[in-house]
Motif scaffolding. Structure first.
Motif, short mmCIF file in Angstrom:
data_model
loop_
_atom_site.label_atom_id
_atom_site.label_comp_id
_atom_site.label_asym_id
_atom_site.label_seq_id
_atom_site.Cartn_x
_atom_site.Cartn_y
_atom_site.Cartn_z
N LEU A 219 45.70 59.28 74.94
CA LEU A 219 46.32 58.29 75.84
C LEU A 219 45.24 57.48 76.57
CD1 LEU A 219 49.29 60.31 77.41
CD2 LEU A 219 49.44 58.56 75.62
N THR A 222 43.61 55.08 73.99
CA THR A 222 44.53 53.99 73.65
C THR A 222 44.60 52.99 74.80
OG1 THR A 222 45.84 55.49 72.28
CG2 THR A 222 46.89 53.44 72.94
N MET A 226 43.65 49.13 74.42
CA MET A 226 44.71 48.12 74.58
C MET A 226 44.38 47.15 75.70
SD MET A 226 46.63 48.77 72.10
CE MET A 226 45.49 49.77 71.14
N TYR A 237 51.20 41.16 70.95
CA TYR A 237 52.40 41.97 71.24
C TYR A 237 52.16 43.46 71.00
CZ TYR A 237 57.04 43.99 71.10
OH TYR A 237 58.12 44.79 71.35
N MET A 238 51.49 43.79 69.89
CA MET A 238 51.30 45.21 69.57
C MET A 238 50.47 45.91 70.66
SD MET A 238 53.02 46.19 67.04
CE MET A 238 53.95 45.50 65.66
N ALA A 241 52.69 46.37 73.68
CA ALA A 241 53.66 47.45 73.45
C ALA A 241 52.99 48.81 73.63
CB ALA A 241 54.27 47.32 72.06
N SER A 242 51.83 49.01 73.04
CA SER A 242 51.17 50.31 73.17
C SER A 242 50.68 50.53 74.60
CB SER A 242 50.03 50.44 72.16
OG SER A 242 50.56 50.80 70.89
N TRP A 245 53.90 51.68 76.51
CA TRP A 245 54.37 53.03 76.18
C TRP A 245 53.38 54.09 76.67
CZ3 TRP A 245 58.46 55.64 75.95
CH2 TRP A 245 58.60 56.81 75.20
N THR A 246 52.09 53.76 76.61
CA THR A 246 51.08 54.69 77.12
C THR A 246 51.25 54.89 78.62
OG1 THR A 246 49.53 54.01 75.40
CG2 THR A 246 48.58 55.12 77.30
N MET B 1 54.13 48.21 66.70
CA MET B 1 55.11 49.21 67.14
C MET B 1 56.53 48.63 67.03
SD MET B 1 54.83 51.97 70.09
CE MET B 1 54.62 51.09 71.63
N PHE B 4 62.41 50.92 69.50
CA PHE B 4 62.96 52.27 69.34
C PHE B 4 63.79 52.64 70.56
CE2 PHE B 4 60.32 54.36 72.50
CZ PHE B 4 59.18 53.58 72.53
N GLU B 208 49.88 50.04 63.42
CA GLU B 208 49.82 49.35 64.71
C GLU B 208 50.62 50.02 65.83
OE1 GLU B 208 50.76 45.24 63.66
OE2 GLU B 208 48.74 44.78 64.38
N ALA B 209 51.17 51.19 65.57
CA ALA B 209 51.85 51.92 66.65
C ALA B 209 50.78 52.77 67.35
CB ALA B 209 52.97 52.77 66.08
N PHE B 210 49.86 52.09 68.05
CA PHE B 210 48.62 52.73 68.49
C PHE B 210 48.83 53.99 69.32
CE2 PHE B 210 47.79 48.10 68.20
CZ PHE B 210 46.92 48.10 67.12
N THR B 211 49.72 53.92 70.30
CA THR B 211 49.93 55.08 71.17
C THR B 211 50.36 56.30 70.36
OG1 THR B 211 50.72 53.54 72.84
CG2 THR B 211 51.10 55.87 73.27
N ILE B 215 48.43 59.91 69.53
CA ILE B 215 49.04 61.22 69.80
C ILE B 215 49.08 62.04 68.51
CG2 ILE B 215 51.23 62.33 70.39
CD1 ILE B 215 51.63 60.05 72.45
#
Lengths: 380, 380
Positions: A219, A222, A226, A237-238, A241-242, A245-246, B1, B4, B208-211, B215
């Motif tokens: 975490l 990331t 990011m 955007y990606m 987004a990360s 969520w992190t 990402m 979801f 690209e769903a880095f977080t 994990i």
């Protein structure tokens, strides 16, 4: 790994346009009249406000608006909004904004059923029930969107205190990273620093909570990557987004599993900065205090810090890792010393006094006033 | 990402002696009569059964016992237990065991309100409600203790199919790593391989769903390290605890965030192994198929696999990472080829046929019968 209970009943709808799910959720829960709590107006710039109003109107949900929550949200505002909620006999609350708005909304949700909302902060009362709370997050930083905690400032007594309850978890949270494109870089950096601090408050408590520490390594890495990406290309955007969520995972319970509730000395001490100078952003204050805290603690107990130096910063030496941490914060344009925040050596006694209002500082070791003073000197 | 929805209402009590929390939970939920579902008796060896009986008796909760769930649990057993549950007018179900017991218990909880429980597997019916389900986990592998999914085998039709519903999440799960000290090493390894496969089924869907990928890097590395530690010292509580929590997180939703639900080709194809030879443990089958699948897929689309090679295995070359993965599985005493599982080249047409019973194999790319055949040849 210490024993723990993990329970998080918040449902998260995450992604572009997911705010439309909120209409379905509110209708399913039978909500027909709701109080919207908001800040100063940035939600009009990002488009979040217009989207929310449309969702509420499309679903025939009546709403009243409670604006004006500010950073370091106040007890006074929460009391005012409780009054508004009672006058209009609302059934639920929707918070649209960042952590300050959500913390205020949690206070109102619980305060609706209390004589005075400060009672749950001063430990005079327990939360036994609260209005259902829905949130639309527009600034990722505090993690408040997926936990049951809140912090308010009592400006009369200069106490910035926290509380928490299972009844204060948002029922549903919408996180649309697209609402964060319009944030100024400084707010992105403050969010990153707050997030990293949340992870670090747990991280050093034990070296044997392997699963959690591995997640917390990732975490942190990331979040750093990011933040670099967003500062380079705010339209990525990606990365947004990360980042979002992190920030959520950094304080939804996951990052603290098996770590005895964490330490939180830095958060407690940082709260004294904003008590002294309300213009200091929480994240910026944490960026100053945390590297200094690691330096101070590592001198006493280096083994706790080896993993962090290696897995997050790729070096064997803790002092080198602290330097890399500070260099990163500097590269993001944020302060690494109290002086840069406008705090002078002559302010330190006041900061120590304000910090010691907490009944207990520190989990790994308990901080005395002289520990706090020594730490602040390192951060000067 | 990808967008979801994340929602997981299971409350987990984790740690030594945490089974005592179950009495409080059952009383709070007003449960006075419960069906206990169990396997073949290993829970008597670990002490879990005695502890549970004591908790139920101490809290005055009446219970009946439904024993005999086996690995690769069957529809027949679930039907038999639904009948038992109805006869005794129970209010809730408690599963004590591993994933097979929990999957069966979920089927019974939902089947209690259905004409026939297979209807939710064959997509003839949807789960609209289920009995409250409580679980005591004694073997970490499937992650079933913190999700709403179940897999059953219809032995008549040789279909091993899965289903899922929000109503099938356990309400409360107790995970006491101490109950796993008595497991044979082979079951530990099978649990590790199943866990790693759960993570990998999601991992390669997006870069690209880095977080989530961060994990998932950490969950894989932790699982590998903990398995090594447990095989070296079965009494290492901290390793047992991190093994258990990693297995839970590998399939509680977290590891799949932003990854479109994953791929699951390897799970679908592996199910054909146990349809052909029920003595093949699911984890052992996955240990054979997954390295082969990575080889097969990496030839077509290498970029997906670079992160895995680097972050999990510390190498730049994918084929070298696959070799290190296979070496690790071998070092744990598990099979890396179909032949070692007792499957011959002449069995492949049957395996292809059994695999193709699934309506769709693969998410990243859809597998035809000839893809399955080519993959099985690589795994031979």
């Amino acid at each position: 790994m210490e024993s723990f209970t993990f329970y998080n009943p918040t449902k998260v709808h995450f992604g572009k346009g997911m705010i439309s799910m909120l209409g379905t959720e509110l209708k399913k829960d039978g909500i027909s009249k709701i109080l919207m709590i908001a800040g100063g107006g940035s939600i009009r710039v990002s488009g979040a406000y217009d989207d929310l109003v449309k969702v509420l109107q499309d679903n025939g949900i009546d709403f009243i608006e409670g604006w004006g929550v500010r950073a370091n949200p106040t007890l006074e505002k929460a009391r005012e909004l409780v009054k508004l909620a009672r006058e209009h006999e609302i059934q639920a609350i929707i918070a649209i904004g960042g952590g300050s708005v959500i913390d205020t909304a949690k206070s109102v949700a619980a305060g609706f059923y209390l004589d005075d909302v400060w009672d749950i902060y001063s430990r005079k009362a327990m939360v036994k029930k609260a209005l259902p709370l829905y949130t639309v997050l527009t600034l990722s930083a505090t993690g408040s969107e997926m936990n049951g905690n809140a912090v308010l400032t009592n400006t009369e007594t200069r106490q910035k205190w926290g509380t928490g309850s299972i009844h204060m978890y948002p029922r549903v949270t919408v996180i649309d990273p697209g609402y964060q494109f319009s944030l100024p870089p400084k707010q992105v950096v403050n969010g990153a620093l707050d997030t990293i601090a949340h992870i670090l408050e747990y991280y050093f408590v034990s070296v044997e909570a392997f699963t959690t520490l591995g997640i917390n390594d990732s975490l942190q890495c990331t979040m750093i990557e990011m933040t670099d990406r967003i500062l380079q290309d705010p339209a990525d955007y990606m990365a947004r987004a990360s980042f979002a969520w992190t920030a959520t995972l950094a304080l939804n319970g996951l990052s603290g599993v098996g770590l005895k509730g964490g330490d939180w000395a830095c958060h407690q001490i940082e709260h004294s900065f904003s008590a002294l100078k309300p213009e200091i952003a929480h994240g910026a204050g944490l960026g100053v205090i945390f590297p200094a805290w690691i330096e101070y603690m590592a001198e006493r107990d280096p083994k706790r810090f080896n993993r962090w130096a290696k897995n997050v910063w790729g070096v064997e030496s803790i002092s080198e890792a602290v330097k890399l941490f500070r260099d990163k914060i500097k590269s993001w344009g944020s302060a690494v010393s109290l002086r840069e925040l406008g705090i002078k050596e002559s302010d330190l006694p006041t900061l120590v006094e304000l910090s010691m209002i907490s009944d207990r500082i520190g989990g790994i070791s308990r901080f005395s006033a002289s520990d706090v003073e020594a730490l602040l000197m390192l951060a000067l």
